[in-house]
Design a protein around this motif. Structure first.
Motif, PDB file in Angstrom:
ATOM      1  N   GLN A 191      -7.316   7.534  -1.725  1.00  0.00           N
ATOM      2  CA  GLN A 191      -7.220   9.217  -0.945  1.00  0.00           C
ATOM      3  C   GLN A 191      -6.862   9.810  -1.691  1.00  0.00           C
ATOM      4  N   SER A 237     -17.502  -0.654   2.261  1.00  0.00           N
ATOM      5  CA  SER A 237     -16.235   0.098   2.531  1.00  0.00           C
ATOM      6  C   SER A 237     -16.165   1.800   2.834  1.00  0.00           C
ATOM      7  N   ARG A 294       0.978  -1.499  -0.030  1.00  0.00           N
ATOM      8  CA  ARG A 294       0.025  -0.075  -0.195  1.00  0.00           C
ATOM      9  C   ARG A 294       0.754   1.687   0.221  1.00  0.00           C
ATOM     10  N   TYR A 346     -12.858   3.710  11.011  1.00  0.00           N
ATOM     11  CA  TYR A 346     -11.976   3.534  11.457  1.00  0.00           C
ATOM     12  C   TYR A 346     -11.439   5.361  11.453  1.00  0.00           C
ATOM     13  N   LEU A 392      -9.317  -2.679   4.382  1.00  0.00           N
ATOM     14  CA  LEU A 392      -9.909  -2.264   2.660  1.00  0.00           C
ATOM     15  C   LEU A 392      -8.307  -2.359   1.383  1.00  0.00           C
ATOM     16  N   TYR A 416     -11.477  11.420   0.199  1.00  0.00           N
ATOM     17  CA  TYR A 416     -11.302  10.015  -0.021  1.00  0.00           C
ATOM     18  C   TYR A 416     -12.162  10.081  -1.231  1.00  0.00           C
ATOM     19  N   VAL A 437     -11.053   2.103  -2.816  1.00  0.00           N
ATOM     20  CA  VAL A 437     -11.308   3.429  -2.115  1.00  0.00           C
ATOM     21  C   VAL A 437     -10.127   4.118  -2.629  1.00  0.00           C
ATOM     22  N   LEU A 490     -14.538   2.469   6.564  1.00  0.00           N
ATOM     23  CA  LEU A 490     -13.548   4.392   6.428  1.00  0.00           C
ATOM     24  C   LEU A 490     -14.198   4.511   7.173  1.00  0.00           C
ATOM     25  N   CYS A 533      -6.905   0.436  -0.358  1.00  0.00           N
ATOM     26  CA  CYS A 533      -6.451   2.075  -1.188  1.00  0.00           C
ATOM     27  C   CYS A 533      -5.502   1.685  -1.821  1.00  0.00           C
ATOM     28  N   VAL A 591      -1.301   6.331   2.466  1.00  0.00           N
ATOM     29  CA  VAL A 591      -2.472   6.164   3.221  1.00  0.00           C
ATOM     30  C   VAL A 591      -2.978   6.456   3.818  1.00  0.00           C
ATOM     31  N   GLU A 592      -4.351   5.977   4.254  1.00  0.00           N
ATOM     32  CA  GLU A 592      -4.490   6.057   5.403  1.00  0.00           C
ATOM     33  C   GLU A 592      -6.501   5.403   5.486  1.00  0.00           C
ATOM     34  N   CYS A 593      -6.646   3.960   5.891  1.00  0.00           N
ATOM     35  CA  CYS A 593      -7.479   3.063   6.015  1.00  0.00           C
ATOM     36  C   CYS A 593      -7.000   1.804   6.991  1.00  0.00           C
TER      37      CYS A 593
END
Length: 686
Positions: free
Chosen positions: A352, A395, A272, A402, A282, A341, A350, A399, A284, A276-278
């Protein structure tokens, strides 16, 4: 989405938006058991329930597996003959490749010899042709295309193919598009065929079907495939009941304690992107929005240092009102708006665009932008059955859960709200505010997925009510889905309509801010003037038989609320009312600091009370107090300065949109009514 960034964008950029620059329009908690409404007036239609039983027996597939897969695909809705945006049909959402628009085709990880490669339009890194390289992030990194790489179990996976299913059950493909029973048979046949292909027996034990379930939707990355299968088995354990949009009553009995024989995936796919903040489950990608100089300003978002300089208090739910490919072009344009997002309709993938510490231009209010995260969902509010897919809902909920945990955001409708609930920052901006995701977004289901179900917290005679219609059965008439004045097809809705008197023949409530010329409210799908939405909580103003009145923008607004099939339930909590001696207090669209808080070298924004009345004796629900702040635009390569005031405000549910009142103008009171157990609600415990 229907952007309005004029309150936030410099004049040079604003002119561009008004002309040629505008582009057209870790796992979750399992779903809750939704109990049927008591006192139904007629017997439920059980044909679809019988179809699941018969198909499971015919193809030797556990009925619970077949039903839960169907729920994950479509929530058991059929939409007879009408495909989803990805060409999926019926309760099993079987995909007819001939009906998939080119813009929605998902790339295959490998192309067999003799076949033409599919257009690579399914991932963030390739959907616009230049998305993978033409724009970078704020730190210069490029986008990734993780969404198109990787396979479930290390091999290519085909989706639930309608043509293949038709061959398996020896039926014309057209029948599987229009006949729910044939569609279910086709889905059962595909599950059985996949189980045999994997060398597994057609076991009666649902636990033996985990790998087959993971392959059913054609997910091409192992994390999504595993999450899908885990969701299916979580639903089997919990059970579900729903009345579909076609009026079918369907029940999946619970099987507590079921643990599938889960096979670990062989490949994890590409790493990843670091930005990315997921949540881990997921898939992403990153497609950075540009922060670059344009003349004497910067676009298309603001640098910040949240939550150090400002708390992140809200998550705003949007729909794109455009294809995702178009939106990817928009978010890479420094003269356009931005958001954090994007979520793809077809599979919930997803992408971002902006780090959550920075501020996106997404809500039409700089005050809300500074305190929020914006999430775009691919779709059109007039076409919910086509675009608002179950995989996108799930999804998105993963998100949001989270992000809410990361930033300590309460999971309620005054903190998780739609673009259509964002308060207008000034009086003159009210007509330009937006209306997505609209009346067909299923807020009740969404909060079930968040693990924070919307429900009664007090008895039916409480001083407060939470709007909570039965989405599947509640189908108020709307117009405007196929053009101005054209009727929309009946569809489940989160919206409840408001009248000036307890009579459906009475005029609808008017919104003087939205329509300052005094035009009447309508039942148009985009007209918010006379409706409220699931999860919103209001103070009760009156009751008359099957009708309830709430305080709404300074007046009594009536809605039908029969006890046999209520559209609202009792609520406990806090309300605000003007302090004794005040006949009327101002209502605001933002919580600005007092005049003394601004530095001498900074121009303070003009205070602009909204054109509504909050009179003595009226009450409005509050779930939060907020500090006053103002984010000054510096147009530099450092975060904008934030001015904090000593003035405190309460955020209130004032109408369809939220609003703010000064804490010094109001008293806080608790609801005084019997709770669900018959005991008096204690305001001190609320």
């Amino acid at each position: 989405m229907r952007r309005n960034v004029s309150a936030h964008v410099p004049a040079t950029i604003r002119r561009c938006r008004l002309t040629a620059c505008v582009i057209a329009g870790a796992a979750l908690l399992p779903p809750l058991l939704i109990l049927p409404t008591s006192g139904a007036e007629e017997a439920a239609d059980r044909r679809l329930q019988d179809a699941f039983t018969d198909a499971a027996r015919e193809f030797h597939v556990p009925r619970s597996v077949l039903m839960s897969v169907s729920y994950m695909q479509s929530r058991w809705d059929s939409h007879p003959g009408a495909p989803s945006v990805t060409g999926g049909f019926g309760p099993m959402h079987l995909v007819d490749a001939e009906r998939v628009p080119p813009s929605q085709q998902v790339p295959r990880p490998e192309t067999p010899v003799g076949e033409k490669p599919q257009p690579r339009t399914g991932s963030a890194g390739s959907s616009t042709g230049s998305a993978g390289s033409s724009a970078g992030s704020a730190d210069g990194s490029e986008s990734s295309a993780a969404g198109s790489a990787g396979t479930a179990g290390g091999r290519a996976v085909e989706p639930a193919d309608l043509q293949h299913a038709a061959r398996l059950i020896e039926a014309p493909a057209g029948r599987l598009r229009t006949d729910a029973v044939a569609n279910v048979r086709g889905g059962a046949a595909l599950l059985a065929a996949t189980q045999r292909q994997l060398g597994k027996p057609l076991s009666a034990n649902p636990a033996d079907w985990w790998e087959t379930v993971a392959r059913f939707p054609g997910t091409r990355d192992v994390a999504s495939a595993a999450a899908y299968a885990d969701d299916v088995f979580a639903l089997i354990r919990r059970g579900a009941h729903r009345t579909t949009t076609e009026g079918q009553d369907v029940t999946l009995p619970a099987t507590p304690g079921l643990q599938p024989h889960r096979r670990a995936p062989r490949s994890q796919g590409p790493q990843r992107p670091k930005q990315v903040e997921c949540p881990a489950e997921l898939v992403c990608d990153w497609l950075g929005a540009p922060y670059q100089e344009i003349g004497d300003s910067y676009g298309n978002h603001d640098l910040a240092d949240r939550p150090r300089d400002q708390p992140i208090e809200y998550i705003v739910i949007h729909d794109t009102e455009a294809s995702l490919a178009s939106m990817f072009q928009t978010v890479q344009d420094p003269t356009e708006s931005s958001w954090h997002y994007s979520i793809r309709s077809s599979d919930g993938h997803v992408t971002q665009h902006i780090r959550t510490k920075d501020e996106a231009w997404h809500s039409g209010s700089q005050f809300v932008n500074a305190r929020s995260i914006g999430i775009e969902h691919e779709g059109f509010l007039t076409q919910p059955g086509t675009w608002f897919t179950e995989r996108m809902y799930r999804s998105s909920a993963r998100l949001v859960r989270y992000l809410a945990s990361k930033y300590d955001i309460p999971l309620d409708r005054q903190h998780i709200f739609g673009h259509d609930n964002v308060p207008a920052p000034t009086a003159d901006s009210i007509p330009d505010m937006h209306d997505d995701p609209g009346p067909f977004w299923d807020w009740r289901h969404y909060f079930d997925l968040l693990g924070a179900p919307l429900r009664a917290t007090a008895g039916p005679d409480s001083d407060m009510v939470t709007i909570l219609p039965d989405y599947g059965k509640h189908k108020p008439p709307f117009t405007g889905c196929g053009g101005s004045g054209s009727p929309c097809r009946p569809h489940g809705s989160s919206a409840v309509r408001l009248y000036t008197a307890p009579d459906e023949k009475a005029p609808l409530i008017q919104d003087p801010g939205r329509k300052p010329d005094g035009d009447d409210s309508t039942v148009d799908v985009n007209d918010l003037g006379s409706r409220v939405s699931a999860g919103q909580t209001f103070a009760v103003a009156d009751r008359s038989g099957d009708w309830t009145a709430i305080w709404f923008q300074g007046r009594k607004a009536w809605f039908k609320n029969p006890r046999q099939q209520p559209t609202a339930v009792g609520a406990a909590g806090r309300m605000v009312t003007p302090k004794e001696g005040l006949d009327e207090i101002p209502v605001f669209g933002r919580a600005l600091p007092e005049e003394e808080a601004y530095p001498d070298d900074m121009d303070e924004p003009a205070e602009s009370p909204l054109p509504y009345t909050f009179l003595a004796g009226q009450r409005y629900v509050t779930q939060a107090g907020v500090g006053s702040s103002y984010t000054a635009k510096s147009f530099s390569d450092t975060p904008n300065p934030v001015v904090w005031g000593r003035e405190r405000y309460y955020e209130i549910q004032f109408g369809h949109r939220l609003a703010y009142v000064r804490a010094s103008d109001v008293d806080v009171v608790g609801a005084a009514a019997a709770g669900p157990s018959g005991h008096q609600a204690d305001p001190a415990q609320q």
